[in-house]
Scaffold this active site. Structure first.
Site, PDB file in Angstrom:
ATOM      1  N   ASP A 110       0.879  -1.301  -0.089  1.00 19.80           N
ATOM      2  CA  ASP A 110      -0.168   0.054  -0.137  1.00 19.80           C
ATOM      3  C   ASP A 110       0.725   1.068  -0.033  1.00 19.80           C
ATOM      4  O   ASP A 110       2.005   1.270   0.616  1.00 19.80           O
ATOM      5  CB  ASP A 110      -1.073   0.042   1.439  1.00 19.80           C
ATOM      6  CG  ASP A 110      -1.915   1.046   1.252  1.00 19.80           C
ATOM      7  OD1 ASP A 110      -1.674   1.893   0.718  1.00 19.80           O
ATOM      8  OD2 ASP A 110      -3.057   0.782   1.803  1.00 19.80           O
ATOM      9  N   SER A 111       0.511   2.156  -0.689  1.00 19.05           N
ATOM     10  CA  SER A 111       1.470   3.456  -1.125  1.00 19.05           C
ATOM     11  C   SER A 111       1.834   4.556   0.279  1.00 19.05           C
ATOM     12  O   SER A 111       2.887   4.910   0.297  1.00 19.05           O
ATOM     13  CB  SER A 111       0.850   4.228  -1.990  1.00 19.05           C
ATOM     14  OG  SER A 111      -0.310   4.939  -1.698  1.00 19.05           O
ATOM     15  N   GLY A 112       0.698   4.218   1.040  1.00 21.29           N
ATOM     16  CA  GLY A 112       0.884   5.126   2.214  1.00 21.29           C
ATOM     17  C   GLY A 112      -0.068   6.245   2.277  1.00 21.29           C
ATOM     18  O   GLY A 112      -0.282   6.929   3.069  1.00 21.29           O
ATOM     19  N   GLY A 113      -1.232   6.205   1.128  1.00 18.76           N
ATOM     20  CA  GLY A 113      -1.953   7.357   0.944  1.00 18.76           C
ATOM     21  C   GLY A 113      -2.935   7.075   2.260  1.00 18.76           C
ATOM     22  O   GLY A 113      -3.604   8.117   2.636  1.00 18.76           O
ATOM     23  N   PHE A 114      -3.435   6.005   2.396  1.00 18.42           N
ATOM     24  CA  PHE A 114      -4.379   5.883   3.825  1.00 18.42           C
ATOM     25  C   PHE A 114      -3.783   6.446   4.987  1.00 18.42           C
ATOM     26  O   PHE A 114      -4.581   7.070   5.902  1.00 18.42           O
ATOM     27  CB  PHE A 114      -4.819   4.475   3.893  1.00 18.42           C
ATOM     28  CG  PHE A 114      -5.679   4.289   4.965  1.00 18.42           C
ATOM     29  CD1 PHE A 114      -7.103   4.676   5.026  1.00 18.42           C
ATOM     30  CD2 PHE A 114      -5.454   3.742   6.330  1.00 18.42           C
ATOM     31  CE1 PHE A 114      -8.346   4.633   6.083  1.00 18.42           C
ATOM     32  CE2 PHE A 114      -6.577   3.601   7.171  1.00 18.42           C
ATOM     33  CZ  PHE A 114      -7.620   3.941   7.081  1.00 18.42           C
ATOM     34  N   GLN A 239     -10.241   7.424  -6.571  1.00 18.53           N
ATOM     35  CA  GLN A 239     -11.025   8.075  -5.604  1.00 18.53           C
ATOM     36  C   GLN A 239     -12.368   8.473  -5.931  1.00 18.53           C
ATOM     37  O   GLN A 239     -12.805   8.164  -7.144  1.00 18.53           O
ATOM     38  CB  GLN A 239      -9.915   9.358  -5.065  1.00 18.53           C
ATOM     39  CG  GLN A 239      -8.691   8.708  -4.458  1.00 18.53           C
ATOM     40  CD  GLN A 239      -9.192   8.018  -3.093  1.00 18.53           C
ATOM     41  OE1 GLN A 239     -10.182   8.157  -2.532  1.00 18.53           O
ATOM     42  NE2 GLN A 239      -8.067   7.461  -2.397  1.00 18.53           N
ATOM     43  N   GLY A 266      -2.730  -2.299 -13.246  1.00 19.95           N
ATOM     44  CA  GLY A 266      -3.971  -2.469 -12.649  1.00 19.95           C
ATOM     45  C   GLY A 266      -4.498  -1.243 -11.696  1.00 19.95           C
ATOM     46  O   GLY A 266      -3.916  -0.187 -11.996  1.00 19.95           O
ATOM     47  N   ASP A 318      -8.272  -6.535   0.237  1.00 23.27           N
ATOM     48  CA  ASP A 318      -7.188  -6.701   1.511  1.00 23.27           C
ATOM     49  C   ASP A 318      -7.781  -6.143   2.526  1.00 23.27           C
ATOM     50  O   ASP A 318      -8.622  -5.109   2.490  1.00 23.27           O
ATOM     51  CB  ASP A 318      -5.821  -5.900   1.176  1.00 23.27           C
ATOM     52  CG  ASP A 318      -5.878  -4.395   1.231  1.00 23.27           C
ATOM     53  OD1 ASP A 318      -5.543  -4.069   2.402  1.00 23.27           O
ATOM     54  OD2 ASP A 318      -6.356  -3.849   0.364  1.00 23.27           O
ATOM     55  N   CYS A 356     -14.973 -25.634   9.620  1.00 23.41           N
ATOM     56  CA  CYS A 356     -13.766 -24.882   9.002  1.00 23.41           C
ATOM     57  C   CYS A 356     -12.954 -26.099   9.295  1.00 23.41           C
ATOM     58  O   CYS A 356     -12.739 -26.929  10.043  1.00 23.41           O
ATOM     59  CB  CYS A 356     -13.426 -23.899  10.087  1.00 23.41           C
ATOM     60  SG  CYS A 356     -12.012 -23.025   9.841  1.00 23.41           S
ATOM     61  N   CYS A 358      -9.184 -25.244   9.369  1.00 19.91           N
ATOM     62  CA  CYS A 358      -8.140 -24.610   9.691  1.00 19.91           C
ATOM     63  C   CYS A 358      -7.481 -25.354  10.857  1.00 19.91           C
ATOM     64  O   CYS A 358      -8.163 -26.319  11.680  1.00 19.91           O
ATOM     65  CB  CYS A 358      -8.512 -23.088  10.231  1.00 19.91           C
ATOM     66  SG  CYS A 358      -8.981 -22.959  11.826  1.00 19.91           S
ATOM     67  N   CYS A 361      -9.125 -25.076  14.496  1.00 18.57           N
ATOM     68  CA  CYS A 361     -10.415 -25.811  14.360  1.00 18.57           C
ATOM     69  C   CYS A 361     -10.508 -27.280  14.461  1.00 18.57           C
ATOM     70  O   CYS A 361     -11.172 -28.149  15.110  1.00 18.57           O
ATOM     71  CB  CYS A 361     -11.525 -25.389  13.442  1.00 18.57           C
ATOM     72  SG  CYS A 361     -12.476 -23.809  13.665  1.00 18.57           S
ATOM     73  N   HIS A 387      -7.428 -18.884  12.578  1.00 17.08           N
ATOM     74  CA  HIS A 387      -8.999 -19.340  11.971  1.00 17.08           C
ATOM     75  C   HIS A 387      -9.618 -18.305  11.337  1.00 17.08           C
ATOM     76  O   HIS A 387     -10.153 -18.621  10.400  1.00 17.08           O
ATOM     77  CB  HIS A 387      -9.813 -19.578  13.358  1.00 17.08           C
ATOM     78  CG  HIS A 387     -11.369 -19.722  12.914  1.00 17.08           C
ATOM     79  ND1 HIS A 387     -11.980 -20.645  12.518  1.00 17.08           N
ATOM     80  CD2 HIS A 387     -12.318 -18.583  13.109  1.00 17.08           C
ATOM     81  CE1 HIS A 387     -13.050 -20.469  12.364  1.00 17.08           C
ATOM     82  NE2 HIS A 387     -13.125 -19.090  12.526  1.00 17.08           N
TER      83      HIS A 387
END
Length: 428
Positions: A110-114, A239, A266, A318, A356, A358, A361, A387
């Site tokens: 992630d670019s860091g914009g958030f 955006q 993308g 994500d 499940c 996993c 479980c 899980h």
């Protein structure tokens, strides 16, 4: 699993070797959903796919080997956090993000914009907002200090670790992400909140477009300079908040953008999203973006939202939600989400979810999980995270197979009919 005939593809060749491509294998007849394959230098991602978040080059409390065992195809880390610690030059010297974290598979950054949004307004990790709210461009969460200031050239911010001052520009973001070495990177953008006014949303979108051109130019320069490094795909970020015309304009502008022969590989659909309009907003964008390029829905991971994203044309997702709520004893099941620390599980000797497969479980009971959470044992976070991540990864895998089998609608109806709506959405 049988894949249908090749429908379209997008690829980027670096030197003589195929380094990044996207192949669409099957398109759903009644929606924008599709099944495909993203090819990267570190392996393939079968889409739709959920990408767990390892913000600081680790999924908190879980070994990379465990993430591979539970079916994760790729992991996402955050450029802002890795820039501050340990520093991008360390990851570059180590051979890149995947090698540094002992992850044998594709990676995203992630670019860091958030983080600009988070530092600027203090809302921390929450992106789910109500669009019916007061509009104010100087909005800031209660008891928070503004740690980031945006201008047309970039962002000046104060480190949340030690208070030191730093400067991110589109060029710096590209330099940092190239050093980190993820297979898929995102262009630096200004992420707004739903509290911002319409004029500011327009300003931020125009600024993001200008930054996108600068990111493409710097990406091309660094790709040509860093000879011998695997090609890193660059995704543009769409955006526009909850406004139809702004989202469509952003999708049109970035979808056709080319600078000096370089275009985006993308796209990420970003920004704060009105949860009630999620499907509508995503469809506005994906009906315009190039069909032959992958689309990533940033920061969305609640089960019900994943169905919406898939049926409206998103390929990857994500979110930190699965791992974050696990550390508070909250777990997903086919019957809904609940907290294992509740007293009713003290003598419950059944798995978290009987359906499940996993590790947790298969080997532990709700009673044991209740015990380790109430006792504040570290193993509690590990087992619950395994899980939750498996639950979400497997759910999206089931969506992919259902699209191939022609029964996606049935899967959605059956799952949502049982799942209790108790989850929110969040993003690092």
């Amino acid at each position: 699993m049988m894949l249908y005939g090749l429908m379209s593809s997008h690829e980027f060749r670096f030197g003589s070797a195929l380094s990044f491509s996207f192949d669409i294998k099957h398109a759903h007849s009644n929606s924008l959903a599709r099944v495909g394959t993203i090819n990267t230098p570190h392996g393939q991602i079968q889409t739709p796919a959920f990408i767990p978040v390892g913000t600081k080059a680790t999924v908190k409390s879980v070994l990379p080997e465990a993430m591979k065992d539970l079916g994760s195809q790729a992991l996402l880390a955050n450029a802002y956090h890795l820039y501050l610690q340990p520093g991008p030059e360390i990851l570059d010297e180590a051979g890149g993000l995947a090698k540094f974290m002992n992850w044998d598979g594709p990676t995203f950054t992630d670019s860091g914009g958030f983080q600009v949004l988070s530092l600027g307004v203090g809302f921390k990790k929450v992106l789910a907002m109500d669009a019916q709210t007061t509009r104010h461009d100087d909005v800031i969460a209660g008891n928070k200090d503004r740690l980031a200031h945006v201008d047309d050239e970039g962002v000046t911010f104060k480190s949340h670790l030690d208070g030191s001052m730093h400067r991110f520009t589109p060029e710096v973001s590209m330099q940092v992400q190239h050093q980190i070495g993820a297979d898929i990177m995102f262009a630096f953008d200004e992420c707004t909140t739903l509290h911002n006014t319409r004029p500011y949303q327009e300003l931020a979108m125009d600024r993001t477009y200008a930054w996108a051109i600068r990111c493409l130019d710097e990406h091309k320069r660094l790709t040509e300079q860093r000879v011998g490094k695997p090609y890193q795909a660059l995704f543009g970020v769409i955006q526009g908040a909850q406004y139809e015309d702004l989202r469509k304009k952003a999708a049109t502008d970035l979808g056709t953008l080319e600078s000096d022969g370089q275009s985006f590989d993308g796209f990420g659909i970003g920004g704060a999203l009105d949860k009630g309009q999620l499907g509508t907003i995503v469809s506005w964008v994906n009906e315009i973006l190039p069909e032959d390029k992958p689309r990533h829905l940033l920061g969305i991971g609640a089960p019900e939202d994943l169905f919406v994203g898939v049926e409206n044309g998103c390929d990857t997702f994500d979110c930190v939600l699965a791992s974050r709520i696990a550390r508070t004893s909250a777990v997903y099941t086919m019957e809904g989400r609940f907290n294992l620390s509740n007293s009713r599980f003290k003598r419950d000797f059944t798995p978290i979810d009987s359906q499940c497969d996993c590790y947790t479980c298969m080997h532990y009971t709700r009673a044991y999980m209740h015990h380790v959470f109430r006792g504040k044992e570290i193993i509690a976070a590990t087992l619950a995270t395994i899980h939750n991540e498996r639950f979400i990864v497997r759910l999206v895998d089931q969506m992919r197979q259902a699209l191939l089998d022609g029964n996606f609608g049935d899967l959605k109806e059956q799952f949502l009919g049982r799942y209790l709506h108790r989850s929110g959405q969040a993003r690092d």
